[in-house]
Design a protein around this motif. Structure first.
Motif, PDB file in Angstrom:
ATOM      1  N   UNK A  29      30.780  41.610  30.906  1.00 51.98           N
ATOM      2  CA  UNK A  29      31.254  42.924  30.885  1.00 51.98           C
ATOM      3  C   UNK A  29      31.946  43.164  32.028  1.00 51.98           C
ATOM      4  N   UNK A  30      31.938  42.567  33.181  1.00 53.26           N
ATOM      5  CA  UNK A  30      32.642  42.739  34.385  1.00 53.26           C
ATOM      6  C   UNK A  30      34.085  42.074  34.021  1.00 53.26           C
ATOM      7  N   UNK A  31      34.167  41.152  33.490  1.00 50.78           N
ATOM      8  CA  UNK A  31      35.505  40.434  32.849  1.00 50.78           C
ATOM      9  C   UNK A  31      36.295  41.491  32.111  1.00 50.78           C
ATOM     10  N   UNK A  32      35.350  42.049  31.032  1.00 50.12           N
ATOM     11  CA  UNK A  32      35.869  42.961  30.147  1.00 50.12           C
ATOM     12  C   UNK A  32      36.715  44.292  30.976  1.00 50.12           C
ATOM     13  N   UNK A  33      35.888  44.608  31.895  1.00 46.21           N
ATOM     14  CA  UNK A  33      36.144  45.824  32.806  1.00 46.21           C
ATOM     15  C   UNK A  33      37.549  45.447  33.580  1.00 46.21           C
ATOM     16  N   UNK A  34      37.635  44.296  34.334  1.00 42.08           N
ATOM     17  CA  UNK A  34      38.756  44.037  34.887  1.00 42.08           C
ATOM     18  C   UNK A  34      39.948  43.691  33.849  1.00 42.08           C
ATOM     19  N   UNK A  35      39.796  43.264  32.747  1.00 33.49           N
ATOM     20  CA  UNK A  35      40.998  43.044  31.908  1.00 33.49           C
ATOM     21  C   UNK A  35      41.455  44.247  31.244  1.00 33.49           C
ATOM     22  N   UNK A  36      40.672  45.257  31.274  1.00 34.48           N
ATOM     23  CA  UNK A  36      41.201  46.558  30.815  1.00 34.48           C
ATOM     24  C   UNK A  36      41.407  47.631  31.658  1.00 34.48           C
ATOM     25  N   UNK A  74      35.774  32.557  35.932  1.00 35.10           N
ATOM     26  CA  UNK A  74      36.421  33.581  35.004  1.00 35.10           C
ATOM     27  C   UNK A  74      36.451  34.909  35.813  1.00 35.10           C
ATOM     28  N   UNK A  75      35.410  35.236  36.473  1.00 36.96           N
ATOM     29  CA  UNK A  75      35.391  36.576  37.001  1.00 36.96           C
ATOM     30  C   UNK A  75      36.657  36.695  38.099  1.00 36.96           C
ATOM     31  N   UNK A  76      36.950  35.578  38.734  1.00 35.93           N
ATOM     32  CA  UNK A  76      38.086  35.419  39.667  1.00 35.93           C
ATOM     33  C   UNK A  76      39.369  35.451  39.072  1.00 35.93           C
ATOM     34  N   UNK A  77      39.269  34.629  37.915  1.00 36.08           N
ATOM     35  CA  UNK A  77      40.606  34.685  37.372  1.00 36.08           C
ATOM     36  C   UNK A  77      41.092  36.088  36.627  1.00 36.08           C
ATOM     37  N   UNK A  78      39.806  36.878  36.282  1.00 34.91           N
ATOM     38  CA  UNK A  78      39.954  38.394  35.565  1.00 34.91           C
ATOM     39  C   UNK A  78      40.653  39.127  36.936  1.00 34.91           C
ATOM     40  N   UNK A 103      44.127  41.161  37.128  1.00 36.53           N
ATOM     41  CA  UNK A 103      44.448  42.393  37.306  1.00 36.53           C
ATOM     42  C   UNK A 103      45.190  42.907  38.458  1.00 36.53           C
ATOM     43  N   UNK A 104      44.932  42.289  39.821  1.00 39.68           N
ATOM     44  CA  UNK A 104      45.770  42.547  40.919  1.00 39.68           C
ATOM     45  C   UNK A 104      47.166  42.122  40.674  1.00 39.68           C
ATOM     46  N   UNK A 105      47.424  41.245  40.160  1.00 38.40           N
ATOM     47  CA  UNK A 105      48.998  40.872  39.901  1.00 38.40           C
ATOM     48  C   UNK A 105      49.588  41.389  38.733  1.00 38.40           C
ATOM     49  N   UNK A 106      48.906  42.115  37.969  1.00 42.04           N
ATOM     50  CA  UNK A 106      49.309  42.859  36.759  1.00 42.04           C
ATOM     51  C   UNK A 106      50.508  43.830  36.803  1.00 42.04           C
ATOM     52  N   UNK A 107      50.460  44.629  38.061  1.00 43.98           N
ATOM     53  CA  UNK A 107      51.221  45.554  38.236  1.00 43.98           C
ATOM     54  C   UNK A 107      51.384  45.811  39.965  1.00 43.98           C
ATOM     55  N   UNK A 108      52.777  46.421  40.027  1.00 46.98           N
ATOM     56  CA  UNK A 108      52.655  46.645  41.719  1.00 46.98           C
ATOM     57  C   UNK A 108      51.797  48.044  42.056  1.00 46.98           C
ATOM     58  N   UNK A 153      40.980  36.895  48.202  1.00 47.84           N
ATOM     59  CA  UNK A 153      41.230  38.238  48.901  1.00 47.84           C
ATOM     60  C   UNK A 153      42.104  37.562  50.008  1.00 47.84           C
ATOM     61  N   UNK A 154      42.171  36.341  50.431  1.00 46.55           N
ATOM     62  CA  UNK A 154      42.959  35.877  51.183  1.00 46.55           C
ATOM     63  C   UNK A 154      44.379  35.519  50.984  1.00 46.55           C
ATOM     64  N   UNK A 155      44.596  35.099  49.486  1.00 48.87           N
ATOM     65  CA  UNK A 155      45.873  34.890  48.988  1.00 48.87           C
ATOM     66  C   UNK A 155      46.495  36.031  48.441  1.00 48.87           C
ATOM     67  N   UNK A 156      45.643  37.035  47.878  1.00 43.37           N
ATOM     68  CA  UNK A 156      46.521  38.500  47.528  1.00 43.37           C
ATOM     69  C   UNK A 156      46.061  39.564  48.331  1.00 43.37           C
ATOM     70  N   UNK A 157      46.190  39.357  49.729  1.00 44.64           N
ATOM     71  CA  UNK A 157      45.542  40.356  50.799  1.00 44.64           C
ATOM     72  C   UNK A 157      46.560  41.911  50.607  1.00 44.64           C
TER      73      UNK A 157
END
Length: 184
Positions: free
Chosen positions: A41-48, A69-73, A77-82, A107-111
């Motif tokens: 469900x968390x993965x679904x939430x992040x993907x939507x 899969x959670x980290x990838x989702x 999401x974080x990289x999906x839009x500025x 969080x370190x990579x995408x700070x």
């Protein structure tokens, strides 16, 4: 609000147990009773999610948040839009410091896209966990030991109340210097 729905709304202070009440009376809510249910469900939430994702957690439980899969989702999401924003509030960062955690690395990579703060020990915080997406979707866990809670894909009123709690605690929280990546 329709008369039947008014029974469903309880003050935020009595939110424990609210999940089961909502799940029983709402066709679009989903009761969750195990770790795998929360993970998917968390993965679904992040993907939507489109704009913002707020996570309020005790310590970013390793069995849930360390999963690939959670980290990838979250990363997608974080990289999906500025305009995409991920904010994470935790009470205890020690477990993340003691052993490898994918979200710490993320969080370190995408700070600039994912911000993690620790709630001050002097701040009185609720004992439950939640994730809110786009001010509408709510994933709520009122029992971390049993992984019980509810997912509400369209509940802007509850999301607003939890969002207020999140923003209030966010303003009092600080970045944990131990979680920063040392640049040489």
């Amino acid at each position: 609000m329709p008369p039947r729905a008014s029974r469903l709304w309880k003050p935020i202070s009595t939110i424990s147990g609210w999940c089961r009440i909502l799940a029983e009376h709402s066709s679009d809510s989903r009761s969750l009773n195990d770790l795998e249910g929360f993970r998917s469900t968390f993965i679904e939430l992040a993907e939507e999610s489109r704009r913002e994702l707020f996570i309020f957690s005790e310590s970013l439980a390793h069995p849930l948040y360390h999963h690939r899969a959670v980290a990838e989702a979250l990363s997608a999401f974080a990289r999906s839009s500025r305009f995409a924003v991920v904010r994470i509030l935790v009470r205890d960062t020690e477990p993340m410091l003691r052993r490898f955690h994918r979200l710490r690395e993320l969080t370190q990579r995408l700070s600039s896209r994912i911000e993690l703060r620790r709630i001050q020990a002097t701040v009185d915080t609720p004992d439950w966990e939640f994730a809110i997406a786009d001010g509408r979707r709510v994933l709520f866990c009122d029992d971390r030991q049993q992984w019980r809670g509810v997912y509400r894909p369209d509940d802007p009123a509850r999301a607003a109340k939890l969002g207020d709690t999140f923003r209030q605690d966010w303003s009092l929280a600080t970045a944990d210097p131990n979680l920063r990546r040392l640049q040489l």
